[in-house]
Design a protein around this motif. Structure first.
Motif, PDB file in Angstrom:
ATOM      1  N   LEU A 229       0.839  -1.198   0.000  1.00 27.70           N
ATOM      2  CA  LEU A 229       0.000   0.000   0.000  1.00 27.70           C
ATOM      3  C   LEU A 229       0.871   1.243   0.000  1.00 27.70           C
ATOM      4  O   LEU A 229       2.097   1.178   0.110  1.00 27.70           O
ATOM      5  N   ASP A 230       0.221   2.383  -0.102  1.00 31.82           N
ATOM      6  CA  ASP A 230       0.920   3.653  -0.006  1.00 31.82           C
ATOM      7  C   ASP A 230       1.600   3.753   1.355  1.00 31.82           C
ATOM      8  O   ASP A 230       1.023   3.407   2.383  1.00 31.82           O
ATOM      9  N   GLU A 232       2.227   6.235   3.258  1.00 29.82           N
ATOM     10  CA  GLU A 232       1.527   7.084   4.213  1.00 29.82           C
ATOM     11  C   GLU A 232       0.404   6.325   4.911  1.00 29.82           C
ATOM     12  O   GLU A 232       0.150   6.520   6.111  1.00 29.82           O
ATOM     13  N   ILE A 233      -0.287   5.444   4.188  1.00 31.66           N
ATOM     14  CA  ILE A 233      -1.354   4.639   4.786  1.00 31.66           C
ATOM     15  C   ILE A 233      -0.756   3.687   5.818  1.00 31.66           C
ATOM     16  O   ILE A 233      -1.281   3.543   6.926  1.00 31.66           O
ATOM     17  N   MET A 237      -1.437   3.700   9.924  1.00 31.12           N
ATOM     18  CA  MET A 237      -1.839   2.512  10.678  1.00 31.12           C
ATOM     19  C   MET A 237      -0.868   2.256  11.822  1.00 31.12           C
ATOM     20  O   MET A 237      -1.265   1.960  12.958  1.00 31.12           O
ATOM     21  N   VAL A 293      -8.110   2.912   8.245  1.00 30.48           N
ATOM     22  CA  VAL A 293      -7.285   3.998   7.697  1.00 30.48           C
ATOM     23  C   VAL A 293      -7.865   4.367   6.345  1.00 30.48           C
ATOM     24  O   VAL A 293      -7.680   3.658   5.354  1.00 30.48           O
ATOM     25  N   GLY A 294      -8.608   5.474   6.295  1.00 26.44           N
ATOM     26  CA  GLY A 294      -9.285   5.853   5.064  1.00 26.44           C
ATOM     27  C   GLY A 294     -10.248   4.756   4.645  1.00 26.44           C
ATOM     28  O   GLY A 294     -11.039   4.269   5.458  1.00 26.44           O
ATOM     29  N   HIS A 296      -9.469   1.731   3.999  1.00 22.96           N
ATOM     30  CA  HIS A 296      -8.885   0.434   4.295  1.00 22.96           C
ATOM     31  C   HIS A 296      -9.164   0.023   5.736  1.00 22.96           C
ATOM     32  O   HIS A 296      -9.142   0.841   6.649  1.00 22.96           O
TER      33      HIS A 296
END
Length: 615
Positions: A229-230, A232-233, A237, A293-294, A296
């Protein structure tokens, strides 16, 4: 006047002295009390606690004299720190080292000096405890012994002050000033690794040290999530997980990062292994819970190793080694797990190291032995290829299955070497198999571990192996990738898999249905085959949790994507018939043949004739 020479280890000595943060500190009653006791015990006019800095001696306590420091080059204490026994000068005017010293000829007109070196826990002399008088004197053996005890007490007091200062600094580090616009729930947990290790060293070496707990925590899936994943994500987390951890720990706990996914936690004043295990369990259960997270919903399995200090360790290294052993034991368990150190764990760790060493040696000698399990067409039951499976002939002569040595290979980072050796040896064996199957196209299938896909350097070595080890005529090579390994960086994985596909290598997803494949990756990566995990085949027509519907969906998915299917673990005629009727094409399993040595495989083929068709 004889100036004291500078000791060879003076830089180490100064670093140790400065670490206490005591130089130029305010007067403190505890040290002044000791200075007064020195004067009373020795019957002198002056009692001093002196610390020898780079260019001066500085007095932490000076009872009976108005002074704070003197130059080091004229100090008596500069001589005292050169030895481990007291330096006693009964009459300085009669001692050629000091008779013309300014401190003797001028104020304070020293005639008697008794210096007792202040020795730190690691054997470095920081200064001295001094009894000083303007008159010649002698000390009795009882007075000398009492002053030696006071010198040890000074060092203990300094150690306590240093420990208190480090703990205070760690708490300050965990409570930074909030910046404008900062989150209302900051992470105030972390201190530096150096600070935590310094505190740990002090607490282990301190006499009559209080008990404490040490935990080592690993976020097992952090790396996979970060590359999939990105970043930042993944970091958002991780920040949420650290906030959870912060809420679980007592206020006096300290935590330091050992890397991206590992942390060391020091829990003071915890007195029982049961209480420490309760804390490890609570951390494990809390940190594995999903986090939003967003768009996700993410979770990471965690492993926690625990060790309790009860004056049962003589060194920090031994304690850190034990908590790492406990962590490794926990990390080997599926899912989230915690583990405490015990005798069995230490023995297992030693055996693991011996196994890793023997495996490394075995690979250097080419001790891997490929065994072959036939792949067969479900309709005709003809042999269409072979999966090569690793076996290791250990130094004892035992033939070990992968479950006995693959974990050791992973820990020792030998998987890439193991894969390449397997490819070389399996291709060499394929030329012998081809002599029994002349002109018949066959598939040679081998496993490909994630290290060969993660590194461009390792992949280049793989290409070199393939360049120098051609297959027999009409044979094709298939490399199997575990479904769980597809969580790497998508662009990098695509690039590496395409490089293998371009040279004509077929690619299969192994153990399909047990990992985390996305439909997008199945569609975009150059796979040709899905290998269905044997756990689904085993549950065909089971009375509970039958996997029939799952297998039907997998076959329909493969057909829609134009992928070939191979079912693993076929053991009964009923399983074979069901799979064949639902469109599965190939299979392997004990119904036809178990994995066999090269000689047994050759005998297997010869016994069925050149056509190798199984009735």
């Amino acid at each position: 006047m004889l100036q004291a020479p500078i000791p060879r280890n003076d830089q180490d000595r100064l670093q140790e002295l400065w670490s206490y943060g005591i130089l130029d500190s305010p007067e403190e009653q505890a040290f002044d009390d000791i200075g007064a006791l020195v004067r009373d015990l020795a019957g002198t006019a002056i009692g001093i606690i002196s610390l020898v800095d780079e260019n001066r001696q500085w007095f932490k306590s000076c009872i009976g004299l108005e002074a704070k420091e003197t130059p080091r080059n004229i100090s008596f204490c500069g001589h005292t720190i050169l030895q481990r026994t007291p330096l006693i000068i009964e009459d300085a005017l009669k001692d050629e080292r000091f008779c013309d010293n300014p401190l003797v000829l001028e104020k304070p007109n020293i005639r008697f000096y008794a210096g007792f070196p202040l020795i730190s826990a690691n054997g470095l002399a920081l200064g001295s405890l001094c009894a000083v008088d303007q008159q010649p004197r002698q000390l009795s053996s009882q007075q000398v012994e009492a002053l030696e005890r006071l010198a040890r007490l000074v060092v203990q007091q300094m150690e306590l002050k240093r420990q208190s200062r480090l703990l205070e600094h760690s708490q300050q580090a965990r409570q930074p000033e909030a910046e404008p616009g900062a989150s209302a729930d900051p992470i105030t947990l972390l201190t530096s690794c150096d600070q935590l290790l310094s505190m740990l060293e002090l607490m282990v070496q301190q006499q009559d040290a209080a008990t404490f707990g040490l935990l080592r925590l690993e976020f097992k899936d952090w790396r996979r999530i970060r590359v999939a994943l990105d970043r930042e994500i993944a970091e958002a987390m991780h920040a949420s997980q650290l906030r959870r951890l912060q809420q679980l720990l007592p206020a006096n706990a300290s935590c330091a990062a050992l890397g991206e996914q590992e942390y060391l936690l020091l829990i003071p004043f915890i007195s029982s292994s049961e209480r420490l295990e309760e804390m490890a369990k609570a951390i494990t259960e809390s940190l594995q819970m999903p986090i939003s997270v967003g768009p996700h919903l993410l979770s990471s399995q965690v492993a926690v190793g625990a060790a309790l200090f009860q004056n049962n360790y003589s060194s920090t290294d031994a304690l850190l080694r034990d908590v790492e052993i406990a962590l490794r034991n926990a990390a080997r368990q599926p899912g989230s797990h915690y583990s405490s150190i015990d005798l069995a764990s230490r023995i297992q760790a030693q055996q693991d190291l011996e196994l890793e060493s023997e495996l490394r040696h075995g690979l250097s000698l080419g001790q891997l032995e490929p065994h072959f399990q036939p792949l067969f067409d479900l309709k005709t039951r003809a042999v269409v290829g072979f999966e090569a499976l690793a076996r290791w002939r250990s130094q004892s002569g035992d033939l070990l299955l992968p479950s006995a040595f693959l974990p050791a290979a992973e820990r020792a980072e030998l998987m890439a070497d193991l894969d390449r050796q397997m490819i070389v040896q399996a291709i060499a064996c394929s030329h012998e198999l081809a002599q029994v199957l002349p002109s018949q196209p066959q598939l040679l299938s081998l496993n490909l571990s994630s290290p060969l896909l993660e590194s461009a350097e390792q992949l280049q070595k793989l290409h070199s192996v393939l360049d120098h080890n051609p297959l027999p005529r009409h044979w094709r090579l298939q490399l199997e990738v575990l479904e769980g390994h597809l969580q790497q960086n998508e662009a990098l994985l695509q690039q590496h898999l395409q490089s293998l596909h371009r040279r004509g290598i077929e690619l299969a997803i192994d153990d399909f249905g047990t990992g985390y494949s996305s439909l997008n990756r199945l569609n975009s990566f150059p796979f040709t085959t899905l290998k269905v995990d044997m756990s689904f085949v085993k549950l065909l027509n089971a009375s509970e949790n039958a996997s029939n519907r799952i297998l039907e969906v997998i076959q329909a998915l493969a057909a829609s994507l134009g992928l070939h299917t191979t079912a693993e673990g076929i053991e009964t005629e009923e399983q074979l018939q069901w799979l064949q009727q639902r469109g599965f094409e190939w299979g392997q399993g004990y119904l036809i043949a178990k994995p066999m040595s090269l000689m047994a495989t050759l005998d297997f083929l010869r016994s069925r004739g050149a056509a190798a068709v199984i009735a």
